[in-house]
Scaffold this active site. Structure first.
Site, short mmCIF file in Angstrom:
data_model
loop_
_atom_site.label_atom_id
_atom_site.label_comp_id
_atom_site.label_asym_id
_atom_site.label_seq_id
_atom_site.Cartn_x
_atom_site.Cartn_y
_atom_site.Cartn_z
N ASP A 38 29.38 82.09 -2.24
CA ASP A 38 28.20 82.57 -1.51
C ASP A 38 28.24 82.41 0.01
O ASP A 38 28.57 81.33 0.51
CB ASP A 38 26.95 81.79 -1.95
CG ASP A 38 26.86 81.59 -3.44
OD1 ASP A 38 27.72 82.08 -4.17
OD2 ASP A 38 25.91 80.92 -3.87
N GLN A 54 30.23 79.04 0.91
CA GLN A 54 30.70 78.07 -0.06
C GLN A 54 32.23 78.11 -0.09
O GLN A 54 32.82 79.20 -0.13
CB GLN A 54 30.17 78.43 -1.46
CG GLN A 54 28.68 78.23 -1.60
CD GLN A 54 28.33 76.78 -1.84
OE1 GLN A 54 28.53 76.25 -2.91
NE2 GLN A 54 27.80 76.13 -0.81
N SER A 98 24.61 76.01 -2.17
CA SER A 98 24.16 77.04 -1.23
C SER A 98 22.84 76.71 -0.54
O SER A 98 22.02 75.96 -1.06
CB SER A 98 24.02 78.37 -1.95
OG SER A 98 25.30 78.90 -2.15
N GLU A 216 19.25 82.65 -9.22
CA GLU A 216 19.95 81.95 -8.15
C GLU A 216 19.69 82.64 -6.82
O GLU A 216 19.27 83.80 -6.78
CB GLU A 216 21.46 81.95 -8.43
CG GLU A 216 21.86 81.21 -9.69
CD GLU A 216 23.36 81.02 -9.82
OE1 GLU A 216 23.81 79.87 -9.93
OE2 GLU A 216 24.10 82.02 -9.80
C1 FRU Z 1 25.77 81.23 -6.83
C2 FRU Z 1 25.80 79.71 -6.98
C3 FRU Z 1 24.57 79.06 -6.37
C4 FRU Z 1 25.07 77.69 -6.05
C5 FRU Z 1 26.47 77.96 -5.60
C6 FRU Z 1 27.47 76.87 -5.90
O1 FRU Z 1 27.03 81.81 -6.86
O2 FRU Z 1 25.95 79.34 -8.33
O3 FRU Z 1 23.43 79.08 -7.19
O4 FRU Z 1 24.30 77.04 -5.08
O5 FRU Z 1 26.87 79.14 -6.24
O6 FRU Z 1 28.71 77.17 -5.35
#
Ligand code: FRU
Length: 485
Positions: A38, A54, A98, A216
């Protein structure tokens, strides 16, 4: 918790750029190693756009979630990627998940989810603030919400700050104890003190009360007097022309009342109809809503062969969103025009106008405006020797089909969606080495996807119609790559 050494990682990134492997993209952000997902913390600060994301710098698996960081004035020249934040304490030992970015008192602040699991895998999610320091690292600060609220599970994450009525709020993605996905809202009562306002009641126009088991990466945007709630519902069943990915990313457009905590909205619409698009984040700067998405999909790592080469996934190009009659249109940010090196010719068969071809370079942008005339079916093919990717449009059924079955490596299959065209068809395509972004009908729909050509062959674009088209205006540009300073 594995010890992560920023100095070593930053040095390794500098060694890895410019990229070597032919599958590495030229105008899509990616890392020389590790797995990114993300986009996070998008904000404009001190004359620059900041893009965090991320990143597991230690391998191509969903672990060790940290935040990488680049900044840019123009979406073409970028700072060398650096590690900004990584798991360091009992709160975020299982990942700096995230979150968003916002500017406060002349500093760039971030708001993220600390992920911590106990020996039974039970999560304690904490929402924490931080500030970007001048050395490029994030100082971890106060915890705004220490754990999940009563009635909601540990899937409780991805804070996104927004402003209303002169106050600061945030939305959070959550799951109820009976496994229904939803969005929660908090209000800042006084500096650093947040009050839980509850669940934002979305009056579903869809099948039933439950729309997926987890939402999410939410976002709440304002377009004039309209509100748009972004979210990524997990657990929707695929339908004939929609929800064809494992997880979806989309929005509800309508009106939010923070007094009654309700949203009146139209149907859920997907933001992109391709294979490889998830967890987009949108931020506003000078009236533009700028979206960056993750090019990838959770739980589908096997579809992405670059893992064997040591890196995985990209971010999309920045897109600018507009809302018209309850629908979002997406356009590539105009800054990307600076990537155009030169315009190259298109071979248009004028006698019959049934076939058009263009040799594409290492990076290409194609803009086709077609007056359909007698044509009922169009095939836009990207041909890599014996492999091909096909966009097939049928005017009678108003269906676009994207077909990756002609590719050997990576994810395959088809995606199908409704696309309305009367007399004219417009197709705007960006072809990077493996990342492809298509904009149809002036941003009415978009599709983002990867192809991993087996051979080292540059693609040829071929447009074929069943009957002669009335006219075609086509432009093709060779595109430069992003530069890192
Ligand atoms: C979405 C997610 C978010 C989380 C992050 C972890 O792709 O699952 O909900 O914060 O990735 O890397």
């Amino acid at each position: 918790m594995i010890e992560i050494n920023k100095k070593e990682i930053d040095a390794k990134v500098r060694e890895g750029i410019p990229f070597q492997h032919r599958w590495h993209n030229r105008f899509h952000l990616e890392m020389p190693f590790g797995l990114i997902n993300d986009p996070n913390g998008l904000a404009f600060h001190n004359g620059e756009y900041h893009i965090f994301y991320q990143w597991n710098p230690l391998g191509c698996v969903h672990k060790n979630k940290s935040w990488g960081h680049v900044h840019t004035r123009d979406f073409v020249n970028y700072s060398m990627p650096e590690l900004a934040m990584w798991p360091t304490d009992e709160h975020d030992k299982d990942g700096c998940y995230s979150g968003c970015g916002f500017v406060d008192n002349d500093t760039l602040r971030v708001f993220y989810t600390c992920n911590a699991k106990d020996e039974n895998g039970v999560r304690t999610p904490a929402q924490r603030l931080g500030t970007l320091r001048s050395d490029g690292t994030i100082r971890k600060e106060e915890i705004a919400v220490p754990t999940n609220e009563k009635g909601y599970t540990g899937h409780f994450r991805d804070p996104y700050v927004f402003y209303r009525r002169g106050k600061r709020y945030f939305v959070l993605g959550a799951q109820t104890e009976d496994e229904r996905g939803c969005v929660l809202v908090y209000e800042e009562e006084s500096e650093g003190k947040w009050r839980f306002l509850g669940e934002l009641k979305t009056k579903m126009t869809e099948v039933d009360e439950k729309f997926g088991y987890m939402w999410e990466c939410p976002g709440l945007l304002k377009f004039g007097t309209h509100d748009v709630l972004l979210c990524c519902p997990q657990g929707l069943e695929a339908r004939e022309y929609k929800y064809q990915n494992l997880y979806q990313s989309g929005y509800f457009a309508g009106h939010v009342s923070l007094d009654s905590m309700e949203m009146y909205h139209g149907r859920f619409q997907e933001l992109d109809k391709g294979f490889d698009f998830y967890a987009p984040q949108v931020f506003n700067h000078e009236g533009r809503h700028i979206l960056i998405g993750w090019m990838g999909m959770p739980d589908r790592d096997a579809d992405y062969p670059t893992g064997e080469q040591g890196w995985m996934y990209s971010l999309t190009m920045p897109r600018v969103l507009t809302l018209r009659q309850g629908h979002i249109y997406s356009h590539p940010a105009k800054e990307l025009r600076a990537l155009r090196i030169q315009e190259t010719a298109m071979d248009i068969d004028a006698s019959e106008t049934k076939q058009i071809t263009a040799e594409l370079g290492e990076g290409a942008e194609v803009l086709l405006d077609i007056t359909l005339g007698a044509a009922q079916e169009l095939d836009f093919e990207l041909i890599y020797g014996l492999e091909k990717l096909v966009f097939h449009y049928d005017r009678r059924t108003q269906l676009m089909t994207i077909d990756r079955d002609g590719m050997k490596l990576g994810g395959r299959g088809k995606r199908q969606f409704k696309l309305y065209a009367e007399e004219n068809f417009s197709f705007h395509l960006f072809v990077d080495r493996t990342a492809i972004e298509a904009f149809f009908q002036h941003g009415d729909e978009t599709a983002t996807l990867f192809v991993f050509p087996e051979k080292n062959i540059l693609p040829e674009l071929r447009l074929i119609s069943d009957k002669p088209m009335e006219s075609v205006t086509g432009r093709v540009w060779e595109l430069d790559s992003f530069r890192f300073f």
